[in-house]
Scaffold this active site. Structure first.
Site: not given
Ligand code: AMP
Length: 470
Positions: A13, A39, A114-115, A254
C-alpha cells in the site's frame, strides 16, 4: 495486510497525509495518484473540516475515482489522509479499503496503514473472545480496536499502548480532530517521509508524492518514531528502545518509484548500480542488452553501461494494462503477460540478447518473454536478474506468493534456466546487492536491510503467519 485464518490476504500500500491547507483532499488525491504504483486495487481519503470527518473509498484507480468536483466537494477541510491498496488474492471487498474510520469515545480516528502485522491472529482472537466485532478482514482494524479499548486518557498514549501490542511492519498515517500523526515501526520496514508544502506538513510513503504536489522533502520518519502534527507544530515521540533500522531491501529493488529519494539518492540510482554490479559479476557475451519493461529498465541501463553492450528497447510495454500481479489467477496472469509486452523485432532478430529484469518471482513473466524473444528470431537469449533468487515469501507488506509458487524456492538454477527457456540465467549475489546499495558487505550480525526474501532471516517472528498459510 491480512487477517482471518482463511484470508491469505496481503496488501502492498501507499499512504499520504497533509495538515492545515486549503484543498487538502485535492492534494491528497494528487499524492495518492503518484503513489499508485504501490496499490491499484482501490483508494480512499478521509478529510476533517474542523467539525466533521468525511470519507470516500472506491475500488479502482485514483484517477478514475477521485477526478471530479463532485467527489472532492464531499471531502472538505484543511486536513486529509489517504491510502492506495494492493491486494492480489481475491479479497477485493470494498470494506477492506482504507483509511479506516472509527468514532471513539474521545473523538474521530482515521487510520491508513502500509505493511503487514504479524501477530494479528492472536490479537484478533483475544479481541473477538472479549466481545469485539470486526467489520473487515484487514489487520489494520485491530489497530483501531486496540486504540478504542486502551485505558489511557490521551490519544497518543492510547496509540503507544497499541503499538506496544502489535508486531510487524507498519507505516501509519492517522487523522484525529486535532492531529495528523505518522508512525513507523521499530525496524522501519516500510517507508514514510515528512515533507512541507508552504508551511503545511505532509506525510507520504515516498518522496515522489511530495514532488507531485510541489512539497519539499524534510526528512524520513525514523524507525520507531511517532510524529504528531498539530497547529502548534511537529512533535517527535520515540516510545521504543532505539534499535538499528532494517528497511525492506525490496523497496529499492522493485517496489518504490524510480524517482523517489531514499537515503539522499533516487531509487533509480540504486537500481542502475544493481545492474552495473550484475555486469561486474557476470560477463556473458551478447549483442544487445534489453530490459523487461518497466521493472528492468534502470538495471538494464546500468548493465549496458558497465558491460559496454548496447542497450536496446527490444520489448515494448503496453501502458494500458496493470501490473502482472494484479491478475488473481495463474491462467489470467499468463494471458496478462502477453497483453503487457510485445517484441520489437528490429533489435532482436539474429542477435544474442541479454534480457534484464529486477526480479523473478513465479517465473511467469520471464518464461513468456524469453519465448517471445526467441520467436522473434533471437540467436541466443540470456536472462540476468538484478537481485538474488527470491527463496522466501514476504510477510511484511510486499506481496510474494508462498514457498511452493516461488520458482527459486522450488527449483535449482539449472531447473529454473530450463523452465524460463533461456540459454543462461544469472542472478546478482547478495553481497553484490548490498554493495550496489552503497553498504559494502552485508553485516551478518545486524544486516542493514530486511532481506528475508533472499536469506530467510525474518527480523520479526513470522511463525504465526507461517502456521496460518500452511
Ligand atoms: P513473475 O512473473 O512471477 O516471475 O514476476 C516477476 C515480475 O514481477 C518482475 O517483472 C518483477 O518486476 C515483478 N514483481 C516482483 N515482485 C513483485 C511484487 N511483489 N508485486 C508485483 N510485481 C512484482
Amino acid at each position: 495486510m491480512y487477517c482471518k485464518i482463511n484470508d491469505k490476504f496481503k496488501e502492498e500500500c501507499g499512504v499520504f497525509g497533509i495538515f492545515g491547507t486549503k484543498e487538502a483532499s485535492v492534494l491528497t488525491t494528487l499524492g495518492l495518484h503518484s503513489l499508485q504504483h504501490r496499490g491499484q486495487e482501490g483508494a480512499g481519503i478521509v478529510s476533517f473540516d474542523g467539525k466533521a470527518f468525511h470519507s470516500a473509498r472506491k475500488q479502482g484507480l485514483v484517477g478514475d475515482n477521485f477526478n471530479n468536483k463532485d467527489i472532492l466537494s464531499k471531502l472538505p477541510g484543511k486536513t486529509a489522509i489517504g491510502h492506495v491498496r494492493y491486494s492480489t488474492t481475491g479479497e477485493s471487498k470494498p470494506e477492506n479499503l482504507q483509511p479506516f474510520f472509527a468514532n471513539l469515545a474521545i473523538g474521530g480516528f482515521a487510520c491508513a496503514h502500509n505493511g503487514n502485522l504479524t501477530n494479528t491472529y492472536s490479537i484478533k482472537k483475544q479481541l473477538v473472545e472479549s466481545g469485539s466485532i470486526f467489520q473487515t478482514s484487514s489487520d489494520t482494524e485491530i489497530i483501531l480496536q486496540l486504540v478504542a479499548r486502551s485505558k489511557k486518557k490521551k490519544i497518543i498514549d492510547k496509540l503507544i499502548d497499541t503499538l506496544y501490542q502489535i508486531e510487524g511492519a507498519y507505516s501509519l498515517v492517522i487523522l484525529t480532530n486535532k492531529k495528523l500523526i505518522g508512525v513507523r515501526d521499530p525496524l522501519g520496514i516500510r517507508p514514510l517521509v515528512l515533507g512541507e508544502k508552504n508551511g503545511s506538513p505532509v506525510l507520504a510513503s515516498e518522496t515522489c508524492a511530495l514532488d507531485m504536489i510541489g512539497a519539499k522533502y524534510v526528512r524520513d520518519i525514523e524507525n520507531g518514531e511517532i510524529v504528531v502534527i498539530t497547529d502548534s507544530g511537529i512533535e517527535s515521540i520515540k516510545p521504543f528502545k532505539k534499535i538499528p533500522e532494517r528497511p525492506c531491501i525490496f523497496e529499492r529493488i522493485y517496489f518504490a518509484s524510480p524517482d523517489s529519494l531514499v537515503g539522499n539518492k533516487t531509487v533509480y540510482t540504486y537500481r542502475k548500480a544493481l545492474g552495473e554490479q550484475l555486469a561486474i559479476e557476470n560477463n556473458v557475451i551478447a549483442d544487445v542488452v534489453v530490459p523487461i519493461p518497466d521493472s528492468g529498465v534502470s538495471a538494464a541501463i546500468g548493465f549496458s553501461q558497465k558491460s559496454k553492450i548496447p542497450f536496446e528497447l527490444g520489448i515494448i510495454r503496453s501502458h494500458y494494462v496493470g501490473r502482472t500481479f494484479i491478475e488473481p489467477s495463474q491462467t489470467i496472469r499468463q494471458f496478462g503477460v502477453k497483453l503487457k509486452h510485445s517484441v520489437n523485432r528490429s533489435c532482436i532478430e539474429n542477435k544474442k540478447v541479454i534480457l534484464i529484469d529486477d526480479s523473478i518471482v513465479r517465473g511467469t513473466t520471464a518464461s513468456k518473454i524469453v519465448k517471445m524473444v526467441y520467436e522473434a528470431g533471437a540467436k541466443e537469449v540470456h536472462l540476468g536478474i538484478s537481485c538474488p533468487p527470491i527463496l522466501h515469501p514476504d510477510f511484511y507488506g510486499i506481496d510474494t506468493p508462498n514457498y511452493n509458487q516461488l520458482i527459486a524456492s522450488k527449483s535449482s538454477l539449472k531447473e529454473m534456466t530450463k523452465l524460463v527457456g533461456a540459454k543462461s540465467l544469472f542472478f546478482l549475489s547478495l553481497n553484490g546487492t548490498y554493495k550496489a546499495m552503497g553498504c559494502g558487505k552485508r553485516n551478518s550480525k545486524t544486516p542493514q536491510f530486511t532481506d528475508h526474501c533472499f536469506t530467510g532471516e525474518y527480523p520479526i517472528d513470522v511463525t504465526e503467519i507461517l502456521k496460518l498459510n500452511r
